[in-house]
Design a protein around this motif. Structure first.
Motif, PDB file in Angstrom:
ATOM      1  N   CYS A 115       0.920  -1.091  -0.012  1.00 52.84           N
ATOM      2  CA  CYS A 115       0.150   0.027   0.191  1.00 52.84           C
ATOM      3  C   CYS A 115       0.904   1.383   0.087  1.00 52.84           C
ATOM      4  O   CYS A 115       1.646   1.508   1.076  1.00 52.84           O
ATOM      5  CB  CYS A 115      -1.152   0.076   1.057  1.00 52.84           C
ATOM      6  N   GLU A 138      -6.854  -3.594   0.135  1.00 48.53           N
ATOM      7  CA  GLU A 138      -6.695  -4.725   0.598  1.00 48.53           C
ATOM      8  C   GLU A 138      -7.687  -5.796  -0.164  1.00 48.53           C
ATOM      9  O   GLU A 138      -7.428  -6.751  -0.354  1.00 48.53           O
ATOM     10  CB  GLU A 138      -7.132  -4.741   2.218  1.00 48.53           C
ATOM     11  N   THR A 150      -0.206  -7.521   3.290  1.00 41.90           N
ATOM     12  CA  THR A 150      -0.231  -5.998   2.699  1.00 41.90           C
ATOM     13  C   THR A 150       0.852  -5.340   3.510  1.00 41.90           C
ATOM     14  O   THR A 150       1.292  -5.855   4.765  1.00 41.90           O
ATOM     15  CB  THR A 150      -1.469  -5.342   2.869  1.00 41.90           C
ATOM     16  N   LEU A 211      -2.697 -10.754   5.293  1.00 42.45           N
ATOM     17  CA  LEU A 211      -3.798 -10.219   4.483  1.00 42.45           C
ATOM     18  C   LEU A 211      -5.041 -11.252   5.003  1.00 42.45           C
ATOM     19  O   LEU A 211      -6.219 -10.828   4.769  1.00 42.45           O
ATOM     20  CB  LEU A 211      -3.383 -10.820   3.245  1.00 42.45           C
TER      21      LEU A 211
END
Length: 215
Positions: A115, A138, A150, A211
């Motif tokens: 991210c 996500e 992530t 995740l």
């Protein structure tokens, strides 16, 4: 999203309406490159990033996202005006300088979705849009499948930094609520110009979240 109503303010005030959130994937991000670059110059000049680069530098930072077919940009619009943006892409599609510290820590970049920046113009903050940015990125990573984590990169700033606002807030609490935790063994070095300082080398610490974890 439900628009907020604030007493004493007209309906044309940002607090009286909600932005429209749209997604762009892969090369389609290029359509919005200039608008995202302008937003970067506006928002990322603030603490803690202190980015004071030129427009071309701001636009060039989107190159890995435009080149990756698995990247995503989550864009918030007030009418035709871009007021917020966040991006993400598989870490394996990032620059080698970003990937290398993860590899040195024994992590497979192919299993991590990064991210990148989240930028939101001041009138729209505190409205839950930051959560929407993370939710969408996500979700995009889950849809692609194959990712265990992530991650995000947070610039390290000392408490004594002369440009730290007296009552400045950081995003640490927000990230922790999202399930992210810092990994001090993963640090990325990255240069960018700061106001009145010229180009400065910065250290960014990686924060990771499994995740598969649900909130």
């Amino acid at each position: 999203m439900t628009p907020l109503t604030v007493a004493g303010r007209g309906h044309d005030h940002p607090a009286a309406r909600a932005p429209e959130v749209r997604l762009a994937v892969g090369s389609a991000i290029a359509i919005h490159r200039d608008a995202i670059a302008r937003l970067r110059l506006q928002v990322m000049r603030e603490w803690p990033c202190l980015f004071a680069g030129a427009f071309d530098q701001a636009a060039a930072q989107l190159a890995p996202c435009v080149a990756s077919w698995r990247s995503v940009a989550v864009l918030a619009f007030d009418g035709d005006a871009l007021v917020g943006a966040s991006t993400g892409l598989p870490l394996v599609d990032e620059h080698e300088a970003v990937r290398a510290p993860f590899e040195a820590a024994g992590m497979d970049p192919g299993r991590i979705f990064l991210c990148r920046e989240s930028m939101l113009a001041a009138p729209w903050r505190g409205r839950g849009i930051g959560h929407r940015f993370f939710d969408e990125r996500e979700s995009h990573a889950r849809g692609l499948s194959g990712f265990d984590y992530t991650a995000l990169l947070a610039v390290d700033r000392p408490d004594t930094h002369p440009r730290r606002p007296p009552f400045g807030r950081d995003s640490v609490g927000f990230w922790r609520k999202r399930g992210y935790a810092p990994h001090a063994s993963i640090r990325v070095s990255m240069p960018w110009p700061e106001p009145d300082e010229g180009e400065v080398m910065h250290t960014l610490t990686a924060w990771l979240r499994p995740l598969e974890r649900t909130r």
